[in-house]
Design a protein around this motif. Structure first.
Motif, PDB file in Angstrom:
ATOM      1  N   GLU A 592       0.814  -1.218   0.000  1.00 51.67           N
ATOM      2  CA  GLU A 592       0.000   0.000   0.000  1.00 51.67           C
ATOM      3  C   GLU A 592       0.850   1.273   0.000  1.00 51.67           C
ATOM      4  O   GLU A 592       0.613   2.196  -0.773  1.00 51.67           O
ATOM      5  N   ASN A 593       1.872   1.307   0.870  1.00 49.66           N
ATOM      6  CA  ASN A 593       2.641   2.548   1.046  1.00 49.66           C
ATOM      7  C   ASN A 593       4.118   2.434   0.698  1.00 49.66           C
ATOM      8  O   ASN A 593       4.840   3.429   0.766  1.00 49.66           O
ATOM      9  N   GLU A 594       4.569   1.237   0.339  1.00 49.52           N
ATOM     10  CA  GLU A 594       5.999   1.050   0.105  1.00 49.52           C
ATOM     11  C   GLU A 594       6.230  -0.108  -0.857  1.00 49.52           C
ATOM     12  O   GLU A 594       5.335  -0.929  -1.114  1.00 49.52           O
ATOM     13  N   ILE A 595       7.459  -0.143  -1.355  1.00 47.58           N
ATOM     14  CA  ILE A 595       7.866  -1.225  -2.237  1.00 47.58           C
ATOM     15  C   ILE A 595       8.888  -2.080  -1.499  1.00 47.58           C
ATOM     16  O   ILE A 595       9.788  -1.562  -0.832  1.00 47.58           O
ATOM     17  N   GLU A 596       8.729  -3.390  -1.596  1.00 43.24           N
ATOM     18  CA  GLU A 596       9.618  -4.330  -0.913  1.00 43.24           C
ATOM     19  C   GLU A 596      10.392  -5.124  -1.960  1.00 43.24           C
ATOM     20  O   GLU A 596       9.814  -5.662  -2.915  1.00 43.24           O
ATOM     21  N   ILE A 597      11.727  -5.206  -1.777  1.00 44.21           N
ATOM     22  CA  ILE A 597      12.594  -5.897  -2.734  1.00 44.21           C
ATOM     23  C   ILE A 597      13.389  -6.953  -1.969  1.00 44.21           C
ATOM     24  O   ILE A 597      14.087  -6.634  -1.000  1.00 44.21           O
ATOM     25  N   LEU A 598      13.287  -8.238  -2.418  1.00 48.07           N
ATOM     26  CA  LEU A 598      14.052  -9.334  -1.813  1.00 48.07           C
ATOM     27  C   LEU A 598      15.087  -9.830  -2.819  1.00 48.07           C
ATOM     28  O   LEU A 598      14.761 -10.119  -3.972  1.00 48.07           O
ATOM     29  N   VAL A 599      16.344  -9.901  -2.369  1.00 52.49           N
ATOM     30  CA  VAL A 599      17.417 -10.518  -3.168  1.00 52.49           C
ATOM     31  C   VAL A 599      17.821 -11.791  -2.441  1.00 52.49           C
ATOM     32  O   VAL A 599      18.352 -11.729  -1.320  1.00 52.49           O
ATOM     33  N   ILE A 600      17.554 -12.947  -3.078  1.00 50.18           N
ATOM     34  CA  ILE A 600      17.710 -14.248  -2.412  1.00 50.18           C
ATOM     35  C   ILE A 600      18.765 -15.077  -3.149  1.00 50.18           C
ATOM     36  O   ILE A 600      18.728 -15.193  -4.382  1.00 50.18           O
ATOM     37  N   ASP A 601      19.691 -15.620  -2.388  1.00 44.76           N
ATOM     38  CA  ASP A 601      20.634 -16.581  -2.993  1.00 44.76           C
ATOM     39  C   ASP A 601      20.698 -17.821  -2.117  1.00 44.76           C
ATOM     40  O   ASP A 601      20.333 -17.780  -0.943  1.00 44.76           O
ATOM     41  N   TYR A 602      21.156 -18.941  -2.731  1.00 52.55           N
ATOM     42  CA  TYR A 602      21.236 -20.226  -2.026  1.00 52.55           C
ATOM     43  C   TYR A 602      22.696 -20.662  -1.940  1.00 52.55           C
ATOM     44  O   TYR A 602      23.042 -21.805  -2.189  1.00 52.55           O
ATOM     45  N   GLY A 603      23.552 -19.671  -1.574  1.00 46.72           N
ATOM     46  CA  GLY A 603      24.986 -19.907  -1.609  1.00 46.72           C
ATOM     47  C   GLY A 603      25.586 -20.271  -0.271  1.00 46.72           C
ATOM     48  O   GLY A 603      24.967 -20.933   0.560  1.00 46.72           O
ATOM     49  N   ILE A 604      26.800 -19.741  -0.047  1.00 41.60           N
ATOM     50  CA  ILE A 604      27.608 -20.187   1.092  1.00 41.60           C
ATOM     51  C   ILE A 604      27.108 -19.630   2.428  1.00 41.60           C
ATOM     52  O   ILE A 604      27.474 -20.128   3.491  1.00 41.60           O
ATOM     53  N   GLY A 605      26.317 -18.556   2.386  1.00 44.08           N
ATOM     54  CA  GLY A 605      25.850 -17.966   3.638  1.00 44.08           C
ATOM     55  C   GLY A 605      26.984 -17.335   4.425  1.00 44.08           C
ATOM     56  O   GLY A 605      28.116 -17.215   3.943  1.00 44.08           O
ATOM     57  N   ILE A 606      26.668 -16.918   5.654  1.00 48.83           N
ATOM     58  CA  ILE A 606      27.641 -16.209   6.485  1.00 48.83           C
ATOM     59  C   ILE A 606      27.651 -16.857   7.866  1.00 48.83           C
ATOM     60  O   ILE A 606      26.593 -17.148   8.429  1.00 48.83           O
ATOM     61  N   PRO A 607      28.860 -17.093   8.433  1.00 52.95           N
ATOM     62  CA  PRO A 607      28.925 -17.654   9.786  1.00 52.95           C
ATOM     63  C   PRO A 607      28.146 -16.785  10.781  1.00 52.95           C
ATOM     64  O   PRO A 607      28.187 -15.556  10.713  1.00 52.95           O
ATOM     65  N   GLU A 608      27.433 -17.421  11.673  1.00 54.58           N
ATOM     66  CA  GLU A 608      26.520 -16.713  12.572  1.00 54.58           C
ATOM     67  C   GLU A 608      27.229 -15.664  13.421  1.00 54.58           C
ATOM     68  O   GLU A 608      26.712 -14.558  13.634  1.00 54.58           O
ATOM     69  N   ASP A 609      28.434 -15.989  13.904  1.00 50.70           N
ATOM     70  CA  ASP A 609      29.134 -15.058  14.785  1.00 50.70           C
ATOM     71  C   ASP A 609      29.733 -13.866  14.043  1.00 50.70           C
ATOM     72  O   ASP A 609      30.305 -12.964  14.659  1.00 50.70           O
ATOM     73  N   GLU A 610      29.616 -13.843  12.701  1.00 48.60           N
ATOM     74  CA  GLU A 610      30.187 -12.750  11.920  1.00 48.60           C
ATOM     75  C   GLU A 610      29.112 -11.839  11.307  1.00 48.60           C
ATOM     76  O   GLU A 610      29.431 -10.819  10.698  1.00 48.60           O
ATOM     77  N   ILE A 611      27.859 -12.233  11.507  1.00 48.73           N
ATOM     78  CA  ILE A 611      26.762 -11.461  10.893  1.00 48.73           C
ATOM     79  C   ILE A 611      26.758 -10.008  11.377  1.00 48.73           C
ATOM     80  O   ILE A 611      26.518  -9.080  10.600  1.00 48.73           O
ATOM     81  N   LYS A 612      27.057  -9.800  12.663  1.00 45.54           N
ATOM     82  CA  LYS A 612      26.993  -8.449  13.233  1.00 45.54           C
ATOM     83  C   LYS A 612      28.001  -7.484  12.609  1.00 45.54           C
ATOM     84  O   LYS A 612      27.886  -6.269  12.744  1.00 45.54           O
ATOM     85  N   HIS A 613      29.032  -8.026  11.897  1.00 45.20           N
ATOM     86  CA  HIS A 613      30.052  -7.169  11.298  1.00 45.20           C
ATOM     87  C   HIS A 613      29.819  -6.903   9.821  1.00 45.20           C
ATOM     88  O   HIS A 613      30.621  -6.205   9.194  1.00 45.20           O
ATOM     89  N   LEU A 614      28.741  -7.427   9.271  1.00 44.30           N
ATOM     90  CA  LEU A 614      28.569  -7.426   7.812  1.00 44.30           C
ATOM     91  C   LEU A 614      28.575  -6.033   7.197  1.00 44.30           C
ATOM     92  O   LEU A 614      29.106  -5.834   6.111  1.00 44.30           O
ATOM     93  N   PHE A 615      27.940  -5.068   7.871  1.00 43.52           N
ATOM     94  CA  PHE A 615      27.817  -3.725   7.286  1.00 43.52           C
ATOM     95  C   PHE A 615      28.963  -2.795   7.715  1.00 43.52           C
ATOM     96  O   PHE A 615      28.893  -1.588   7.532  1.00 43.52           O
ATOM     97  N   THR A 616      30.026  -3.395   8.293  1.00 40.59           N
ATOM     98  CA  THR A 616      31.205  -2.628   8.686  1.00 40.59           C
ATOM     99  C   THR A 616      32.148  -2.499   7.492  1.00 40.59           C
ATOM    100  O   THR A 616      32.364  -3.464   6.745  1.00 40.59           O
TER     101      THR A 616
END
Length: 667
Positions: A592-616
């Motif tokens: 209704e008020n916004e557009i939602e965009i999903l980018v999905i891959d089925y690749g290697i993923g990211i280790p859980e303990d490193e997710i918090k640093h992704l946007f650094t």
């Protein structure tokens, strides 16, 4: 002589007995004229008309055969300026007499001729040293020479008339005063009483009963009744002070005491007591007035409590509380002044506040005070104030106007606090920000210069690698493959360096806040189709991305260049980190008020303990060391998404893939 005395006696008798002064004067001139056989006897009264003193013909008696002139206009309302010798003589309390024919003043001779007068005698009337008028006697038939007896008779009666006039004036004033007193006493809540010292009898009058809630019949005219009405805690002091008044140790006695109302409630009464003495100085009476001031006293008590509360707050607050007169002089200064300014309050009282302002703040303070006087609204101002040691501190003041019930400004009140440290810190932060900006600009310039300087050798290296590929086509197959492997590595590293330089340039622009967005409408379906064809259908990854669109397309306003960078980065990562896995997916939903965009891959993923640093910035996950990347891509993506008022969310699981969700408002 007998006739003289009789005339005087009869005239005095009329003056004493007649209730009307006008009747008394008419009887007087009749007795004088008839008793002394004058032709005409009359009285002139002095009156001021438009600032000019004139004499008016008021009372007249005429003998038989003599024409009256009481209503004749000619002898009435004549100014003394026209007859100066008449005024000079009469105002000196001397008689004015003579024959008309001998008079040198033509106007006087003309007036007397009109009245048919041959000889005249005028005697002045004074009332308490005021030249009130004069009595006149005429002889119209003969040129009469006046005897001393005539002068004496007229002079005596004129004096008696003057006494009566003065007495009537005093009585009249006294009656008016008594009327005013009665009106005031009856119309106010004031009571009056008298105490006879010799008989110990007390007489209560006027509002005494109403003051204490009693009826007149319930009032007992005795001292004991009075004592019972006084509050027991105040009675002894009142009796002692009254005794001092009677014994001449006090001239008068004024004060406030408590009295007991008939209902039992306590009322506050203001009293004023005078001592009346006889000719020998012996005390005779106490005369007093009482007025109910309970309401005023209650307000006074409340005001005192308010003042005490205000002073307690003002003297115990860390702020500087001041009150000023309209011309800016200190009227009140709280005790915190010593700690804040170095001055004791008494050192500032009645001093001009303008003497303590920094000269650079004069104009600002002047405008601030003028606006406060006009708007009557409180507001905040900061300024520099000179301390006792000569240094200046910064004060932040809230000022409001002090107004009375008629909305008239009586002065100003301010509450100030020392903000010198805050100003100092703000200046330090400002200087630090300026220094940081300067360093950022230098860094941005350096990064931009270095990146551009790297582009030229990288382009040369890449061109020579392609030239080598072209030449090895003529070599033997085993040699050409060996060399092609080397040139491929060279090109890959050049691409890595180029991507790194591009990302560093963008990152530097964002940090230096030089990024500018150009928002315009975008047909997002067409935009995505064009983006995929341009960047991802060149068989670079030998795969394709699946696109799914949900909802009805709506207008979308955004910066197209930034959006291209966001999506190419995310889609490239989806391909890059999912080699030999299922194709990535792009899902677009129009809500209704916004557009939602999903980018999905089925690749290697990211280790859980490193997710918090992704946007650094410059961070790369531990499982991506063999994959080309700069570590700036996601950091720049997040900055761009935020810049476009969007949000970004990431869900990932190592070995299973990653989903990144972007949400943007349509506007």
């Amino acid at each position: 002589m007998k006739n003289l005395l009789l005339s005087i006696s009869k005239a005095n008798n009329h003056l004493l007995k007649q209730k009307s002064l006008e009747d008394a004067l008419n009887f007087c001139i009749k007795e004088i004229g008839s008793g002394q056989d004058f032709d005409r006897c009359y009285i002139y009264k002095n009156e001021i008309d438009n600032g000019v003193l004139k004499f008016h013909y008021k009372y007249e008696w005429c003998n038989k055969g003599i024409e009256p002139y009481i209503d004749h206009r000619d002898p009435d309302g004549i100014a003394y300026d026209a007859l100066p010798e008449l005024y000079k003589t009469l105002s000196s309390d001397e008689s004015f007499q003579g024959l008309v024919k001998d008079c040198s003043n033509e106007l006087f001779k003309q007036i007397m001729g009109i009245l048919g007068i041959q000889s005249y005698l005028f005697t002045p009337i004074f009332s308490d040293d005021l030249f009130w008028g004069w009595i006149g006697c005429d002889d119209c038939k003969n040129e009469k020479k006046w005897r001393d007896e005539d002068l004496y008779t007229l002079h005596t009666i004129a004096k008696n008339i003057g006494f009566q006039l003065n007495q009537d004036r005093i009585v009249s004033k006294l009656e008016i005063t008594l009327e005013k007193i009665n009106f005031y006493m009856e119309g106010s809540n004031q009571a009056m009483w008298e105490f006879d010292i010799n008989t110990n009898q007390t007489v209560y009058s006027y509002n005494w009963a109403g003051l204490l809630g009693y009826t007149n019949d319930e009032i007992i005219q005795e001292e004991e009744f009075w004592k019972r009405t006084i509050h027991p805690d105040d009675l002894n002091q009142l009796l002692m002070d009254t005794g001092h008044l009677i014994s001449n140790r006090l001239d008068n006695y004024v004060g406030t005491t408590r009295m007991i109302h008939k209902t039992g409630k306590v009322i506050w009464v203001k009293y004023d007591i005078l001592l009346k003495k006889n000719k020998e100085g012996k005390p005779l009476k106490l005369i007093g007035t009482h007025i109910d001031v309970s309401e005023l006293k209650e307000k006074e008590i409340q005001l005192k409590l308010s003042e005490e509360k205000f002073r307690f707050i003002a003297d115990n607050t860390t702020d500087l509380i001041c009150q000023y007169s309209n011309d800016g002089n200190f009227q009140y200064v709280s005790t915190s002044s010593k700690e804040i300014t170095g001055y004791l309050p008494e050192e500032l009282i009645n001093k001009s506040s303008w003497d303590f302002f920094h000269k650079k703040d004069f104009r600002k303070i002047k405008n601030y005070y003028e606006n406060t006087f006009k708007s009557l609204q409180s507001s905040i101002v900061t300024y520099r104030f000179r301390k006792k040691d000569g240094s200046y501190i910064w004060l932040e003041a809230t000022t409001k106007a002090i107004i009375n019930s008629e909305n008239k400004v009586l002065g100003l009140q301010s509450s100030s606090r020392d903000i010198s440290e805050r100003i100092k810190r703000a200046e330090e932060v400002k200087a630090a920000n300026a220094k940081e900006k300067e360093l950022n600009d230098m860094k941005s310039q350096f990064v931009s210069m270095a990146s551009h300087q790297f582009r030229t050798p990288l382009t040369v290296i890449y061109s020579n690698a392609e030239l080598i590929d072209f030449k090895i086509n003529h070599f033997e197959e085993n040699k050409s493959q060996s060399i092609a492997c080397i040139t491929s590595r060279i090109k890959t590293e050049v691409d890595r360096m180029t991507e790194l330089m591009n990302n560093i340039l963008i990152f530097a622009k964002d940090e230096s806040q030089k990024l500018k967005k150009q928002v315009k409408p975008v047909d997002f379906n067409v935009f995505i189709e064009t983006l995929i064809d341009t960047y991802f259908n060149n068989n670079l990854y030998e795969r394709e991305i699946k696109i799914k669109i949900k909802g009805k397309k709506k207008p979308f306003f955004t910066d197209e260049i930034m959006l291209v960078h966001i999506l190419t980065n995310l889609i490239s990562n989806a391909f890059k980190y999912s080699v030999d896995r299922s194709n990535p997916e792009l899902e677009i939903t129009y809500s209704e008020n916004e557009i939602e965009i999903l980018v999905i891959d089925y690749g290697i993923g990211i280790p859980e303990d490193e997710i918090k640093h992704l946007f650094t910035s410059f961070f790369r996950a531990s499982n991506t060391s063999t994959i080309i990347g700069s570590g700036l891509g996601l950091s720049i993506v997040k900055q761009f998404v935020t810049f476009l008022k969007g949000t970004i969310e990431l869900k990932t699981k190592e070995h299973f893939g990653t989903t990144i969700k972007l949400i943007f408002p349509y506007e």
